[in-house]
Write an enzyme that holds these catalytic residues in place. Structure first.
Site, mmCIF file in Angstrom:
data_model
loop_
_atom_site.group_PDB
_atom_site.id
_atom_site.type_symbol
_atom_site.label_atom_id
_atom_site.label_comp_id
_atom_site.label_asym_id
_atom_site.label_seq_id
_atom_site.Cartn_x
_atom_site.Cartn_y
_atom_site.Cartn_z
ATOM 1 N N SER A 171 -9.614 1.785 3.203
ATOM 2 C CA SER A 171 -8.824 2.573 2.287
ATOM 3 C C SER A 171 -7.798 1.749 1.503
ATOM 4 C CB SER A 171 -8.077 3.659 3.072
ATOM 5 O OG SER A 171 -7.182 3.075 4.009
ATOM 6 N N LYS A 196 0.843 -1.201 0.000
ATOM 7 C CA LYS A 196 0.000 0.000 0.000
ATOM 8 C C LYS A 196 0.877 1.250 0.000
ATOM 9 C CE LYS A 196 -3.806 2.113 2.652
ATOM 10 N NZ LYS A 196 -4.632 2.017 3.865
ATOM 11 N N SER A 229 -9.660 -0.533 7.434
ATOM 12 C CA SER A 229 -9.172 -0.452 6.050
ATOM 13 C C SER A 229 -8.483 -1.685 5.506
ATOM 14 C CB SER A 229 -8.220 0.726 5.912
ATOM 15 O OG SER A 229 -8.952 1.911 5.824
HETATM 16 N N1 GLN Z 1 -12.810 4.095 6.740
HETATM 17 C C1 GLN Z 1 -12.203 4.539 7.945
HETATM 18 C C2 GLN Z 1 -11.791 5.978 7.785
HETATM 19 O O1 GLN Z 1 -12.138 6.526 6.797
HETATM 20 C C3 GLN Z 1 -11.024 3.688 8.263
HETATM 21 C C4 GLN Z 1 -9.820 4.056 7.486
HETATM 22 C C5 GLN Z 1 -8.655 3.195 7.810
HETATM 23 O O2 GLN Z 1 -8.772 2.185 8.472
HETATM 24 N N2 GLN Z 1 -7.498 3.643 7.365
HETATM 25 O O3 GLN Z 1 -11.170 6.568 8.618
#
Ligand code: GLN
Length: 477
Positions: free
Chosen positions: A154, A79, A178
């Site tokens: 994400s 990532k 995410s």
């Molecule tokens: N969807 C969550 C956010 O927008 C989690 C994001 C993540 O785990 N990086 O913060």
């Protein structure tokens, strides 16, 4: 060549039987990933030189009769919030569109030491903020299972690459879901280890008390091997744990007889449709394997989203302050210092990052700190206590990952609150810092994958992997 047929074991066997060399596999994997990538936009950058250097090293070790490492020759995607020395790392932000890190994340160093071949860097939501991968400055990722749908976020690019067969393994980062949510949307396994299990050195900070690096793989077993390679104390991250790292895969014999699994009532209230049906079916499979199923309560679940969006935005507003046009980032044309900050940040950050910086700054401001930030910290402690109490009665918890399967691109992008609700079942585990993962548990009639979440006690990834692996073997022999 698609990598869908490959696992860590099949590559090791092929290498040792001289069916192919690591260099040949890396070349073919890179060529295939580059041809297929336009379909999903999963990769942002390929790293052929780096991939070939590691692959040749693996071949050299094999020729010399040495152990080539636990991940020998395995193509891996990283990532793009995880730093790779000499390889562009953008965090999917305009600000870092040409940032070349001067060092490697510890996870990356450990992967390469174990012979893992890094093919490239994957697309994600900007600074890992999002649940659909639509917040990338470099365009959204498409779900390889259904190209008109999001892969989740994400870490959508990493999940998509593994599901598409353009990587065998991938690294994501999980702050509130995410890794688990995109794993569930793309039909693969995704793991959030215990907080502190994997060093965060070289992981771009979003919300430091919640950030985790976590593995993606098609099988639970492969995700366990990848975690084992990365896990363990690292001098470069003071929050990385001293806890010894067990041999996770040695415990994966498919036997879960006698384990007690908790089913939290709060995760099923009002949940309808095919997702809940598939989760119940999965629980039946675990029962048939000899697990005892027990209803449990996690009473503070309802406060998790609100708590998370106070704590995560507060930490993000502070962590993102460093992108100011002085170091790391592009710099907007400007006459004064104030303009340089304003214009660089104004042009550089996307809408979601700006929203979070404003919210986070607000909850930390004098007069509101006690009312919001401190309150949220207290509720976080209550959520963690819910889990501690539940784990006095059960060995692991099983629950849904997401209330719905992959949604259509564009469906939620104009409604941030609806988007935030995607993580309603993943955020609790993140706030408590317990290990949790998503394992595929079938698909809806439309063919959209659904994930079963398995959570365990702090540092007991072994219990989590045993349940997920036993389920995967039984449901997909
Ligand atoms: N969807 C969550 C956010 O927008 C989690 C994001 C993540 O785990 N990086 O913060």
């Amino acid at each position: 060549m698609s990598l869908l047929q490959h696992s860590i074991d099949s590559i090791r066997t092929g290498l040792l039987a001289k069916k192919f060399t690591a260099a040949e596999l890396a070349l073919e994997a890179l060529a295939y990933a580059q041809t297929e990538n336009p379909k999903t936009n999963a990769y942002l950058t390929f790293s052929p030189e780096r991939a070939m250097a590691t692959a040749l090293e693996v071949d050299k070790r094999i020729a010399a009769g040495e152990d080539p490492g636990a991940l020998a020759g395995v193509p891996i995607a990283i990532k793009d919030v995880i730093l790779t020395k000499g390889v562009r790392t953008t965090c999917a932000s305009r600000l870092l569109a040409s940032y070349i890190p001067p060092y490697d994340a510890t996870a990356v160093t450990r992967i390469e030491r174990a012979g893992g071949v890094i093919l490239g860097k994957t697309n994600c939501d900007e600074f890992a903020m999002g649940s659909s991968n639509e917040n990338s400055a470099f365009g959204p990722v498409r779900n390889p299972v259904a190209l008109d749908r999001v892969p989740g976020g994400s870490s959508g690019g990493s999940a998509a690459a593994v599901a598409q067969g353009t990587a065998v393994l991938a690294l994501g980062s999980d702050t509130g879901g995410s890794v688990r949510q995109p794993a569930s949307f793309c039909g693969i396994a995704g793991v959030t280890p215990t907080y502190g299990r994997v060093s965060r050195y070289g992981l771009t900070a979003f919300a430091s008390s919640l950030d985790h690096i976590g593995p993606f793989a098609r099988s639970v077993r492969d995700s366990a091997t990848l975690l084992e390679v990365m896990a363990g104390r690292d001098e470069m991250d003071a929050t990385s744990a001293f806890a010894p790292v067990p041999d996770y895969t040695a415990a994966l014999d498919g036997n879960v007889r006698g384990m007690t699994l908790g089913v939290p009532r709060e995760y099923f209230d009002g949940l309808e449709g095919e997702t809940v049906h598939l989760i119940h079916q999965a629980i039946e499979v675990l029962k048939s394997l000899g697990c005892q199923i027990r209803d449990i309560e996690l009473p503070h679940t309802a406060y998790a989203i609100a708590t998370y969006y106070v704590i995560a935005t507060a930490e993000a507003s502070s962590n993102l302050a460093r992108y100011d046009g002085v170091r790391y980032t592009m710099r907007a044309a400007s006459e004064t210092l104030g303009d340089m900050y304003r214009l660089t940040r104004g042009e550089g950050f996307g809408a979601e990052c700006k929203r979070r910086i404003m919210l986070g700054t607000y909850v930390l401001s004098a007069g509101y700190y006690d009312a919001y930030y401190l309150k949220a910290q207290k509720v976080r402690a209550l959520i963690a206590r819910d889990f501690a109490q539940a784990f006095e009665q059960v060995d692991a918890i099983v629950a849904p990952v997401s209330p719905f399967p992959a949604f259509k691109l564009g469906e939620k992008i104009d409604d941030p609150v609806a988007m935030y609700l995607s993580d309603i079942f993943t955020i609790t585990g993140s706030l408590a810092g317990v290990p949790c993962m998503s394992v595929p548990c079938g698909a809806t009639r439309e063919g959209l994958p659904v994930g079963l979440q398995v959570l365990a006690r702090h540092f007991d990834e072994t219990a989590m992997f045993r349940v997920a692996d036993a389920y995967q073997r039984a449901s997909n022999p």
